[in-house]
Design a protein around this motif. Structure first.
Motif, PDB file in Angstrom:
ATOM      1  N   THR A  95     -47.479 -32.155  -2.800  1.00 30.99           N
ATOM      2  CA  THR A  95     -46.973 -33.480  -3.168  1.00 30.99           C
ATOM      3  C   THR A  95     -46.390 -33.502  -4.581  1.00 30.99           C
ATOM      4  N   LEU A  96     -47.082 -32.873  -5.522  1.00 24.84           N
ATOM      5  CA  LEU A  96     -46.590 -32.817  -6.897  1.00 24.84           C
ATOM      6  C   LEU A  96     -45.222 -32.157  -6.963  1.00 24.84           C
ATOM      7  N   LEU A  97     -45.023 -31.111  -6.162  1.00 25.22           N
ATOM      8  CA  LEU A  97     -43.797 -30.319  -6.227  1.00 25.22           C
ATOM      9  C   LEU A  97     -42.608 -30.995  -5.551  1.00 25.22           C
ATOM     10  N   HIS A  99     -48.564 -38.378  -8.727  1.00 19.27           N
ATOM     11  CA  HIS A  99     -49.544 -37.695  -9.572  1.00 19.27           C
ATOM     12  C   HIS A  99     -49.737 -36.229  -9.159  1.00 19.27           C
ATOM     13  N   CYS A 100     -50.993 -35.791  -8.992  1.00 23.01           N
ATOM     14  CA  CYS A 100     -51.193 -34.371  -8.664  1.00 23.01           C
ATOM     15  C   CYS A 100     -51.331 -34.153  -7.168  1.00 23.01           C
ATOM     16  N   ARG A 115     -63.119 -30.907  -6.631  1.00 22.20           N
ATOM     17  CA  ARG A 115     -63.502 -30.068  -7.774  1.00 22.20           C
ATOM     18  C   ARG A 115     -62.398 -29.060  -8.111  1.00 22.20           C
ATOM     19  N   VAL A 116     -61.171 -29.536  -8.025  1.00 22.16           N
ATOM     20  CA  VAL A 116     -59.987 -28.764  -8.416  1.00 22.16           C
ATOM     21  C   VAL A 116     -59.192 -29.634  -9.378  1.00 22.16           C
ATOM     22  N   ALA A 117     -59.017 -29.170 -10.606  1.00 21.96           N
ATOM     23  CA  ALA A 117     -58.257 -29.928 -11.595  1.00 21.96           C
ATOM     24  C   ALA A 117     -56.778 -29.973 -11.177  1.00 21.96           C
ATOM     25  N   PRO A 118     -56.016 -30.909 -11.721  1.00 19.21           N
ATOM     26  CA  PRO A 118     -54.582 -30.937 -11.410  1.00 19.21           C
ATOM     27  C   PRO A 118     -53.917 -29.616 -11.788  1.00 19.21           C
ATOM     28  N   GLU A 154     -47.402 -47.524  -8.175  1.00 17.93           N
ATOM     29  CA  GLU A 154     -48.403 -46.464  -8.274  1.00 17.93           C
ATOM     30  C   GLU A 154     -48.180 -45.574  -9.489  1.00 17.93           C
ATOM     31  N   LEU A 155     -46.985 -45.676 -10.097  1.00 14.08           N
ATOM     32  CA  LEU A 155     -46.733 -44.948 -11.336  1.00 14.08           C
ATOM     33  C   LEU A 155     -47.784 -45.263 -12.386  1.00 14.08           C
TER      34      LEU A 155
END
Length: 364
Positions: free
Chosen positions: A114-116, A121-122, A130-133, A335-336
């Motif tokens: 989604t980020l790409l 967001h991320c 438990r995975v950071a952006p 949502e920004l």
């Protein structure tokens, strides 16, 4: 610090290896144990799936469904081993090139991408997974990882943090600050350097004079090791030891994996401008997936049916990725401003009002 203490921090003089390029077993150095057979079989399945996912994501950029995609083809042993060495309660701090690791951890592939495609967001929930952006600024995630490790320790959680970083990231100040903090605080964090030989177009020799990046931990009192990053068996063995060391109070651990980025830096990069075909072909002969497949077949842990099943599962997964990315996202411009601050700042509220005015203004 005594000479004995320094010796305990030093990496092996040559990268740790369990399996040669042709898939045959070699004797590993003392202190490392081969992973369990069932774990290696699972690693193979996830590597097959990861490579197919990577190829699918690369194709989606050409179709305009993704804005950009940084391939990790050739680095699957690192991506998968990093995840398998962690427990469910441990944290992962990835870079932008670690999509395959996120998929191997079980995150939704559409959310991972989604980020790409420039949306929301991320893409996934860091607290739930438990995975950071995924981090695009080089090495900033390493400092964040140390902070998370300290937070978990103060909360009494028995958790380890693993920070992925590229070879280029080791030349950034944040990387050295993170090592220093972690060394002083004895933080339960593993720094996992995927040395794929190029920081975009800058070869390793142009950014460091160190005999290996693994030696960068020694000056900060951080135990270090180097490993053949295209040998899944070795990477998983070394990272498992690094995580155990950190979890049991031994302090931070730096692992450098020697691997290679088979594709360009991203789909916007022309790798032929700074490396030749002969070099790429030489590394293709050390393909981590082919190496593991041969090793497992020779040991009777994989047969033709198992290979077919893994590939069919990967094809089904790729179809799911295609279907998910071919659907246009339902976007809400407001949502920004969500998930930026718990209590929006005056500037953020003002920007939201400006957007609202623009969206509701009558057309001229």
């Amino acid at each position: 610090m005594s000479h004995h203490q320094v010796a305990g921090l030093l990496p092996a003089p040559v990268p740790v290896r369990f399996v040669a390029e042709d898939g045959t077993a070699v004797d590993p150095p003392a202190g490392y144990r081969a992973p369990a057979d069932e774990q290696l079989a699972e690693a193979y399945r996830r590597m097959v799936l990861g490579r197919r996912f990577d190829r699918q994501a690369t194709a989606l950029t050409k179709q305009g469904r993704l804005a950009v995609y940084p391939s990790s083809m050739g680095q699957e042993a690192c991506q998968v081993a990093g995840v398998l060495a962690l427990g469910a309660d441990d944290w992962l701090f990835p870079t932008y090139r670690d999509c395959v690791a996120l998929v191997a951890r079980g995150l939704d592939p559409v959310e991972v991408l989604t980020l790409l495609r420039g949306d929301w967001h991320c893409g996934y929930d860091p607290a739930a997974t438990r995975v950071a952006p995924q981090c695009t600024p080089l090495a900033t995630q390493t400092v964040h990882a140390v902070g998370m490790a300290e937070a978990l320790r103060r909360k009494g959680e028995d958790a380890v943090v693993m920070a992925f970083v590229g070879d280029g990231g080791t030349s950034e100040g944040d990387f050295h600050e993170a090592l220093n903090f972690a060394g002083v605080l004895r933080s339960p964090v593993v720094f996992f350097v995927q040395n794929n030989k190029y920081a975009i177009s800058v070869p390793l020799a142009r950014q460091t004079a160190a005999p290996a990046l693994a030696y960068k931990g020694v000056g900060y009192g951080v135990r270090s090791e180097q490993v053949d990053g295209n040998d899944l068996v070795a990477v998983l063995s070394v990272l498992t030891e690094a995580v155990r060391h950190a979890r049991e109070g031994g302090g931070p651990f730096l692992v450098e994996a020697h691997t290679y980025r088979m594709d360009a830096h991203t789909n916007a990069d022309d790798a032929t401008r700074y490396r030749d075909d002969e070099e790429v072909e030489r590394w293709a002969a050390a393909d981590p997936l082919a190496r593991l497949e041969t090793y497992l077949r020779d040991r009777g842990l994989l047969d033709a049916a198992g290979v077919t099943a893994a590939r069919e599962a990967a094809e089904a997964f790729a179809a799911r990725v295609r279907d998910g990315l071919n659907a246009d996202p339902e976007t809400d411009p407001y949502e920004l401003f969500d998930h930026v601050y718990a209590d929006p700042t005056p500037q953020l509220r003002e920007q939201r009002e400006l957007l609202a005015a623009e969206l509701t203004a009558p057309e001229e």
